[in-house]
Design an enzyme around this catalytic site. Structure first.
Site, PDB file in Angstrom:
ATOM      1  N   GLU A  40       0.834  -1.213   0.000  1.00 12.40           N
ATOM      2  CA  GLU A  40       0.000   0.000   0.000  1.00 12.40           C
ATOM      3  C   GLU A  40       0.864   1.257   0.000  1.00 12.40           C
ATOM      4  O   GLU A  40       1.848   1.350   0.747  1.00 12.40           O
ATOM      5  CB  GLU A  40      -0.888  -0.016   1.253  1.00 12.40           C
ATOM      6  N   ASP A 182      -4.254   0.759  -9.571  1.00 12.98           N
ATOM      7  CA  ASP A 182      -5.681   0.521  -9.756  1.00 12.98           C
ATOM      8  C   ASP A 182      -6.040   0.256 -11.218  1.00 12.98           C
ATOM      9  O   ASP A 182      -6.815  -0.644 -11.536  1.00 12.98           O
ATOM     10  CB  ASP A 182      -6.493   1.723  -9.237  1.00 12.98           C
TER      11      ASP A 182
HETATM   12  C1  GLA Z   1      -5.014   4.875  -4.411  1.00 14.54           C
HETATM   13  C2  GLA Z   1      -4.204   5.148  -5.668  1.00 14.54           C
HETATM   14  C3  GLA Z   1      -3.224   4.005  -5.968  1.00 14.54           C
HETATM   15  C4  GLA Z   1      -2.388   3.662  -4.733  1.00 14.54           C
HETATM   16  C5  GLA Z   1      -3.284   3.485  -3.514  1.00 14.54           C
HETATM   17  C6  GLA Z   1      -2.498   3.278  -2.258  1.00 14.54           C
HETATM   18  O1  GLA Z   1      -5.859   3.779  -4.622  1.00 14.54           O
HETATM   19  O2  GLA Z   1      -5.062   5.324  -6.781  1.00 14.54           O
HETATM   20  O3  GLA Z   1      -2.412   4.356  -7.055  1.00 14.54           O
HETATM   21  O4  GLA Z   1      -1.390   4.608  -4.520  1.00 14.54           O
HETATM   22  O5  GLA Z   1      -4.140   4.602  -3.316  1.00 14.54           O
HETATM   23  O6  GLA Z   1      -1.785   2.101  -2.319  1.00 14.54           O
END
Ligand code: GLA
Length: 396
Positions: A40, A182
């Site tokens: 994360e 994501d």
């Molecule tokens: C959001 C962002 C991702 C990532 C997460 C944390 O979902 O869109 O790119 O950085 O937070 O892991």
């Protein structure tokens, strides 16, 4: 079960499309939300992440407009947001920050830059990815839009280019400087597999998760604290500043020893942010190895360590998420919980918990029940097998 959820969403989208535009859709596409098991806040530090797609999808149904329809626009109706918008195809503009169609407009703009020229069309968007719950509802609408434009133009984008174009839309049109996790998992997720993504090389390893004795449980705290946008950008720049002071191009290249020996050069807050990122990258690689051998207690232990690091060093958790993790932890292995942590950007949203399938119901019952008693907020619980990434459901 999962296929049924998607089937139902697709049937519903087709029916609503016809009601709205008096014509059946020519194309229907789907792109999933995601949950991150571990890794994360390290995608923008070139680290490793281990997400999976969930069986909750954004579905878009569309058809070309008849030739006599004036203007060169895409008319997009959202069922989820109950709104409709016309987007000018050769110059998609974006609205106020947070508007749902910004994601669509941004991806149309990116696809045009990549040479995809869709004709004017009608579309209808619907979704069962919880909005604002940290399960990437925004990536799912972006990736669904790109998948639709591929289907409409008969052009297949390189999957990496497709994910990057969607990320770009999020940066430019939605104003969030997100990493690449994501959009990658929504575009490239595979049923029954976690995705180990090296965010530097962008290489993907699909790791099977087929052991039915374990279940991935997602518990939505149903809180969303403000500031998540500005805090996100701040974390990202703190990591960049820390890397720079360590003489590394990103925190991927730094070690904990190096961090400790350079401690004096960093602000205390930069030191803590870097300690999270460096240790989380190592935890993610260790967790991927443990998944491969089915060592669930080890995966769970790493998840708990991840949560503590996000809570204490990275400071992106919140009391509600901490409570959910604590309640799951109280049950322990005997109660069927291997490990639990916050997932996604933080400041609300969901936790992810690895549970023994036989105990899934009692875990959900206990955690949700006590959480509600203590906070007066009703959480939502869902479980998902790793689902299939974006795909075309119907094409003319
Ligand atoms: C959001 C962002 C991702 C990532 C997460 C944390 O979902 O869109 O790119 O950085 O937070 O892991």
């Amino acid at each position: 079960m999962p296929a049924e959820l998607l089937d139902q969403l697709v049937t519903d989208a087709a029916r609503r499309f016809e009601e709205n535009y008096q014509s059946p859709p020519q194309w229907i596409v789907a792109a999933p939300g995601r949950v991150n098991l571990i890794g994360e806040h390290v995608d923008y530090s070139d680290g490793f992440v281990l997400p999976m797609a969930i069986d909750r999808y954004c579905v878009i149904a569309a058809c070309e407009k008849p030739g006599d329809d004036p203007g060169d626009t895409a008319t997009i109706r959202s069922i989820t947001k109950d709104g409709q918008i016309d987007i000018t195809l050769d110059k998609p503009e974006y609205g106020r920050k947070g508007e749902w169609w910004n994601y669509v407009a941004g991806v149309i703009a990116g696809c045009r830059e990549a040479g995809l020229r869709p004709r004017k069309f009608w579309a209808l968007v619907t979704s069962d990815v919880p909005i604002g719950g940290g399960l990437s509802s925004s990536a799912s609408i972006e990736v669904a839009t790109a998948t639709l434009l591929e289907a409409m133009t008969g052009t297949t984008l390189d999957p990496v280019a497709k994910a990057l174009l969607c990320q770009q839309a999020e940066h430019e049109y939605a104003g969030v400087p997100c990493g690449i996790m994501d959009q990658f998992i929504s575009a490239l997720g595979r049923a029954d597999h976690l995705m180990l993504l090296d965010c530097r090389s962008r290489e993907v390893e699909h790791i099977p998760l087929v052991d039915n004795s374990v279940t991935v449980m997602i518990i939505n705290s149903n809180v969303k604290h403000e500031l998540s946008g500005s805090e996100y950008a701040e974390r990202r720049s703190q990591c960049e500043a820390a890397a720079k002071k360590l003489g590394a191009s990103s925190l991927r290249d730094a070690t904990l020893d190096q961090l400790d020996s350079s401690r004096g050069k960093l602000e205390p807050v930069e030191y803590r942010r870097a300690r999270h990122a460096i240790s989380e990258i190592a935890r993610t690689q260790a967790a991927a190895a443990a998944v491969k051998t089915g060592d669930w207690p080890r995966v769970g232990e790493l998840m708990v360590a991840s949560h503590e690091s996000l809570r204490d060093d990275y400071e992106v958790s919140c009391p509600e998420l901490d409570l959910l993790v604590e309640l799951a932890g109280d049950l322990g292995a005997e109660g069927g919980v291997f490990g639990s942590r916050m997932t996604g950007g933080g400041f609300g949203g969901c936790t992810v918990t690895l549970v023994r399938t036989a105990d899934a119901e009692s875990v959900a019952h206990h955690v949700a029940g006590v959480y509600q008693q203590e906070t007066n907020i009703e959480p939502s619980v869902l479980t998902s097998r790793p689902a299939r990434g974006a795909h075309v459901v119907k094409a003319d």
